[in-house]
Scaffold this motif. Structure first.
Motif, PDB file in Angstrom:
ATOM      1  N   GLY A 107      23.180   4.356 -20.560  1.00 51.85           N
ATOM      2  CA  GLY A 107      23.445   4.374 -19.232  1.00 51.85           C
ATOM      3  C   GLY A 107      23.769   5.719 -18.738  1.00 51.85           C
ATOM      4  N   ALA A 108      24.231   5.791 -17.498  1.00 52.18           N
ATOM      5  CA  ALA A 108      24.725   6.762 -16.553  1.00 52.18           C
ATOM      6  C   ALA A 108      23.974   7.801 -16.423  1.00 52.18           C
ATOM      7  N   LYS A 109      24.409   8.885 -15.965  1.00 50.19           N
ATOM      8  CA  LYS A 109      23.679  10.316 -15.697  1.00 50.19           C
ATOM      9  C   LYS A 109      23.736  11.008 -16.869  1.00 50.19           C
ATOM     10  N   PRO A 110      22.759  11.953 -17.036  1.00 55.32           N
ATOM     11  CA  PRO A 110      22.609  12.801 -18.283  1.00 55.32           C
ATOM     12  C   PRO A 110      23.746  13.457 -18.465  1.00 55.32           C
ATOM     13  N   GLY A 111      24.238  13.152 -20.031  1.00 54.84           N
ATOM     14  CA  GLY A 111      25.286  13.941 -20.214  1.00 54.84           C
ATOM     15  C   GLY A 111      26.856  13.023 -20.362  1.00 54.84           C
ATOM     16  N   GLY A 135      20.565   6.420 -18.350  1.00 59.75           N
ATOM     17  CA  GLY A 135      19.780   5.615 -17.739  1.00 59.75           C
ATOM     18  C   GLY A 135      18.794   6.227 -16.770  1.00 59.75           C
ATOM     19  N   TYR A 136      18.461   7.083 -16.891  1.00 59.63           N
ATOM     20  CA  TYR A 136      17.195   7.664 -16.244  1.00 59.63           C
ATOM     21  C   TYR A 136      15.732   7.926 -17.100  1.00 59.63           C
ATOM     22  N   GLU A 141      10.104   0.217 -23.349  1.00 59.35           N
ATOM     23  CA  GLU A 141      10.045   0.268 -24.913  1.00 59.35           C
ATOM     24  C   GLU A 141      10.381   1.273 -25.502  1.00 59.35           C
ATOM     25  N   ALA A 142      10.265   2.428 -24.953  1.00 63.21           N
ATOM     26  CA  ALA A 142      10.253   3.931 -25.837  1.00 63.21           C
ATOM     27  C   ALA A 142      12.007   3.901 -26.015  1.00 63.21           C
ATOM     28  N   VAL A 143      12.762   3.416 -24.928  1.00 67.01           N
ATOM     29  CA  VAL A 143      14.563   3.219 -25.256  1.00 67.01           C
ATOM     30  C   VAL A 143      14.747   2.378 -26.095  1.00 67.01           C
ATOM     31  N   LEU A 154      27.589  -2.577 -31.724  1.00 64.95           N
ATOM     32  CA  LEU A 154      28.048  -2.907 -30.254  1.00 64.95           C
ATOM     33  C   LEU A 154      27.163  -2.003 -29.349  1.00 64.95           C
ATOM     34  N   LEU A 155      26.487  -2.383 -28.233  1.00 62.49           N
ATOM     35  CA  LEU A 155      25.636  -1.918 -27.446  1.00 62.49           C
ATOM     36  C   LEU A 155      26.238  -1.821 -25.869  1.00 62.49           C
ATOM     37  N   PHE A 156      26.596  -0.830 -25.207  1.00 64.23           N
ATOM     38  CA  PHE A 156      27.173  -0.653 -23.859  1.00 64.23           C
ATOM     39  C   PHE A 156      25.869  -0.460 -23.075  1.00 64.23           C
ATOM     40  N   VAL A 157      25.373  -1.594 -22.277  1.00 67.06           N
ATOM     41  CA  VAL A 157      24.404  -1.132 -21.340  1.00 67.06           C
ATOM     42  C   VAL A 157      24.933  -0.985 -19.802  1.00 67.06           C
ATOM     43  N   CYS A 158      24.738   0.341 -19.362  1.00 68.46           N
ATOM     44  CA  CYS A 158      25.399   0.802 -18.133  1.00 68.46           C
ATOM     45  C   CYS A 158      24.167   1.272 -17.334  1.00 68.46           C
ATOM     46  N   LEU A 159      23.416   0.263 -16.846  1.00 70.95           N
ATOM     47  CA  LEU A 159      22.420   0.635 -15.971  1.00 70.95           C
ATOM     48  C   LEU A 159      22.344   0.112 -14.390  1.00 70.95           C
ATOM     49  N   GLY A 160      23.696  -0.497 -14.167  1.00 67.65           N
ATOM     50  CA  GLY A 160      23.586  -1.283 -12.852  1.00 67.65           C
ATOM     51  C   GLY A 160      22.930  -2.477 -12.656  1.00 67.65           C
TER      52      GLY A 160
END
Length: 240
Positions: A107-111, A135-136, A141-143, A154-160
């Motif tokens: 997630g979040a912006k690139p970088g 997140g862009y 499916e590719a992700v 552990l997976l942090f999913v920060c896509l809103g």
């Protein structure tokens, strides 16, 4: 124990209890996901049945926002308190560090995810950062394949919201992760892009006011808080 607040079921836990519950989920060899609803989630879920089902299907639903706590009290089903997503995330990082586990940031912006990961590893050196993805993206499916190949615990999913919650419910079990958490803008905090409210403000439940002070453009979103309280009061009146 679950308590329903305006249609959304919350786990009635202190931060310490939530950390224990999360650690137990992380120890199991199967997928779990955690949601951290605030008043905006509640209002959105009223109009989006899929979102409501995803929230109520979570292994843990933590009250992230003083508005949820106030609403629960007003409608007559008080919660022990709020457990912010960022606090729960930090507790799970501590747990993962003790296990020497693998972390993926999505997630979040690139970088931003990469910088968040770098800073997290400075604090939790026994964690392996197995991947980071902004997140862009358009191809879910590719992700998914990229995350699965990294084999995270552990997976942090920060896509809103509601995108992150629906992504976890749809794809989470295919990632190989033991625990996924929907965390909105948490990566910006971990990366140092957004400053958290001072602890004194946090203890008073005034993080929202501090963020509004720093980001006046959030005023429209903050205006939803009174609406949730009014709805909770209406629920109380109907019950009486």
């Amino acid at each position: 124990m679950k308590k329903e607040v305006l249609g959304v079921n919350f786990d009635d836990l202190t931060r310490e209890e939530a950390a224990q519950a999360g650690a137990a989920l992380l120890a199991e060899d199967k997928f779990h996901y955690v949601v951290t609803p605030n008043p905006e989630f509640i209002l959105a879920a009223e109009k989006d049945r899929e979102f409501l089902q995803v929230l109520n299907g979570a292994d843990l639903a933590l009250a992230d926002g003083i508005g949820v706590v106030y609403s629960a009290k007003i409608q007559g089903t008080p919660l022990k308190g709020r457990v912010t997503g960022i606090a729960f995330a930090e507790d799970m990082l501590s747990c993962l560090n003790e296990r020497g586990g693998r972390l993926y940031l999505l997630g979040a912006k690139p970088g931003v995810a990469e910088e968040a990961g770098r800073r997290i590893l400075e604090r939790y050196p026994s964690i392996t950062l197995c991947g980071a993805q902004d997140g862009y993206f358009k191809d879910e499916e590719a992700v998914l394949l990229k995350v699965a190949a990294a084999r995270p615990d552990l997976l942090f999913v920060c896509l809103g919201a509601p995108k992150q919650e629906k992504w976890m419910a749809r794809w989470g079990k295919h990632t190989g992760a033991r625990l996924a958490i929907g965390l909105g803008g948490a990566l910006d905090v971990f990366a140092g892009k957004v400053e958290r409210a001072p602890e004194s403000w946090q203890k008073l439940g005034l993080e929202w006011a501090y963020r509004l002070k720093k980001e006046p453009q959030r005023a429209g979103r903050m205006a939803k808080l009174p609406l949730v309280l009014v709805k909770a009061a209406g629920r109380r009146v109907k019950k009486s």
